[in-house]
Design an enzyme around this catalytic site. Structure first.
Site, PDB file in Angstrom:
ATOM      1  N   LYS A  44       0.832  -1.207   0.000  1.00  0.00           N
ATOM      2  CA  LYS A  44       0.000   0.000   0.000  1.00  0.00           C
ATOM      3  C   LYS A  44       0.871   1.264   0.000  1.00  0.00           C
ATOM      4  O   LYS A  44       0.368   2.377   0.084  1.00  0.00           O
ATOM      5  CB  LYS A  44      -0.899   0.035   1.249  1.00  0.00           C
ATOM      6  CG  LYS A  44      -2.092  -0.908   1.174  1.00  0.00           C
ATOM      7  CD  LYS A  44      -3.128  -0.611   2.271  1.00  0.00           C
ATOM      8  CE  LYS A  44      -2.772  -1.272   3.576  1.00  0.00           C
ATOM      9  NZ  LYS A  44      -3.832  -1.153   4.605  1.00  0.00           N
ATOM     10  N   LYS A  46       3.072   2.005   2.394  1.00  0.00           N
ATOM     11  CA  LYS A  46       3.288   2.512   3.754  1.00  0.00           C
ATOM     12  C   LYS A  46       4.215   1.548   4.486  1.00  0.00           C
ATOM     13  O   LYS A  46       4.227   0.360   4.203  1.00  0.00           O
ATOM     14  CB  LYS A  46       1.965   2.562   4.539  1.00  0.00           C
ATOM     15  CG  LYS A  46       0.855   3.314   3.859  1.00  0.00           C
ATOM     16  CD  LYS A  46      -0.147   3.814   4.856  1.00  0.00           C
ATOM     17  CE  LYS A  46      -1.331   2.901   5.071  1.00  0.00           C
ATOM     18  NZ  LYS A  46      -2.398   3.529   5.869  1.00  0.00           N
TER      19      LYS A  46
HETATM   20  N1  C2G Z   1      -9.503   6.365  10.621  1.00  0.00           N
HETATM   21  C1  C2G Z   1     -10.450   7.277  11.042  1.00  0.00           C
HETATM   22  N2  C2G Z   1     -10.058   8.529  11.435  1.00  0.00           N
HETATM   23  C2  C2G Z   1      -8.761   8.881  11.409  1.00  0.00           C
HETATM   24  C3  C2G Z   1      -7.789   7.965  10.999  1.00  0.00           C
HETATM   25  C4  C2G Z   1      -8.194   6.693  10.598  1.00  0.00           C
HETATM   26  O1  C2G Z   1     -11.662   7.001  11.073  1.00  0.00           O
HETATM   27  N3  C2G Z   1      -8.439  10.133  11.773  1.00  0.00           N
HETATM   28  C5  C2G Z   1      -9.945   5.031  10.176  1.00  0.00           C
HETATM   29  C6  C2G Z   1      -9.628   4.746   8.711  1.00  0.00           C
HETATM   30  O2  C2G Z   1     -10.563   5.385   7.878  1.00  0.00           O
HETATM   31  C7  C2G Z   1      -9.701   3.238   8.657  1.00  0.00           C
HETATM   32  C8  C2G Z   1      -9.237   2.835  10.074  1.00  0.00           C
HETATM   33  O3  C2G Z   1      -9.285   4.026  10.887  1.00  0.00           O
HETATM   34  O4  C2G Z   1     -11.034   2.796   8.445  1.00  0.00           O
HETATM   35  C9  C2G Z   1      -7.838   2.293  10.056  1.00  0.00           C
HETATM   36  O5  C2G Z   1      -7.005   3.273   9.461  1.00  0.00           O
HETATM   37  P1  C2G Z   1      -5.565   2.851   8.927  1.00  0.00           P
HETATM   38  O6  C2G Z   1      -4.843   2.159   9.996  1.00  0.00           O
HETATM   39  O7  C2G Z   1      -4.938   4.043   8.283  1.00  0.00           O
HETATM   40  O8  C2G Z   1      -5.943   1.747   7.873  1.00  0.00           O
HETATM   41  P2  C2G Z   1      -5.480   1.620   6.390  1.00  0.00           P
HETATM   42  O9  C2G Z   1      -3.991   1.535   6.332  1.00  0.00           O
HETATM   43  O10 C2G Z   1      -6.200   2.640   5.578  1.00  0.00           O
HETATM   44  O11 C2G Z   1      -5.964   0.156   6.034  1.00  0.00           O
HETATM   45  O12 C2G Z   1      -8.310  -3.059   3.735  1.00  0.00           O
HETATM   46  C10 C2G Z   1      -8.184  -1.716   3.969  1.00  0.00           C
HETATM   47  C11 C2G Z   1      -7.063  -1.372   4.779  1.00  0.00           C
HETATM   48  O13 C2G Z   1      -6.392  -2.413   5.348  1.00  0.00           O
HETATM   49  C12 C2G Z   1      -7.234  -0.153   5.623  1.00  0.00           C
END
Ligand code: C2G
Length: 130
Positions: A44, A46
């Site tokens: 992804k 990251k």
């Molecule tokens: N999130 C949120 N508010 C934030 C930061 C994150 O609501 N200020 C939510 C994201 O939208 C996501 C969840 O927290 O639904 C997890 O965020 P991440 O750890 O950044 O997940 P990500 O790397 O986007 O992985 O299959 C999809 C992925 O694995 C999601």
């Protein structure tokens, strides 16, 4: 029993992560969380600071979370949904419309404003602390 499924990396666990888990659980009775593997994060674009094993321990300890598994691929979303008999997929709206193709309904919740793992990393990188 209504089963909710959600996915994330949850690196440098913060209030935005907690809020979405809490709000996801409130939409049903049982919350299943797919935690992105370190390899999936690299795909992804990251790199997580906190290794998978530790992210797993943290998410398991959250009271809203009933079950966890490791997410190895974004394309396997529907396989995970079927395997865990999920009735609803919940994601933050940074993923809006990205998973409309899965076999269960999907809800995209508003992200918590003004907090993100990227922002925390930048904050520390810029030494904005005492
Ligand atoms: N999130 C949120 N508010 C934030 C930061 C994150 O609501 N200020 C939510 C994201 O939208 C996501 C969840 O927290 O639904 C997890 O965020 P991440 O750890 O950044 O997940 P990500 O790397 O986007 O992985 O299959 C999809 C992925 O694995 C999601």
């Amino acid at each position: 029993m209504k089963k909710i499924i959600t996915f994330g990396t949850y690196d440098l666990f913060h209030i935005g992560h907690l809020n979405i888990l809490k709000r996801a659980k409130a939409l049903g009775d049982y919350l299943i969380v797919g935690i992105s593997s370190d390899e999936l994060n690299i795909k992804k674009g990251k790199k997580s600071v906190i290794p998978l094993e530790e992210r797993v321990e943290i998410i398991k300890a959250i009271k809203y979370v009933d079950e966890i598994f490791i997410e190895d691929s974004l394309e396997l979303k529907d396989e995970y949904i079927k395997k865990y008999n999920a009735d609803l997929l919940v994601m933050g709206d940074d993923w809006k419309d990205k998973f409309n193709w899965v076999s269960c309904p999907v809800i995209y919740l508003d992200r918590t404003p003004n907090i993100s793992t990227t922002q925390i990393k930048e904050y520390i990188h810029n030494k904005n602390y005492n």
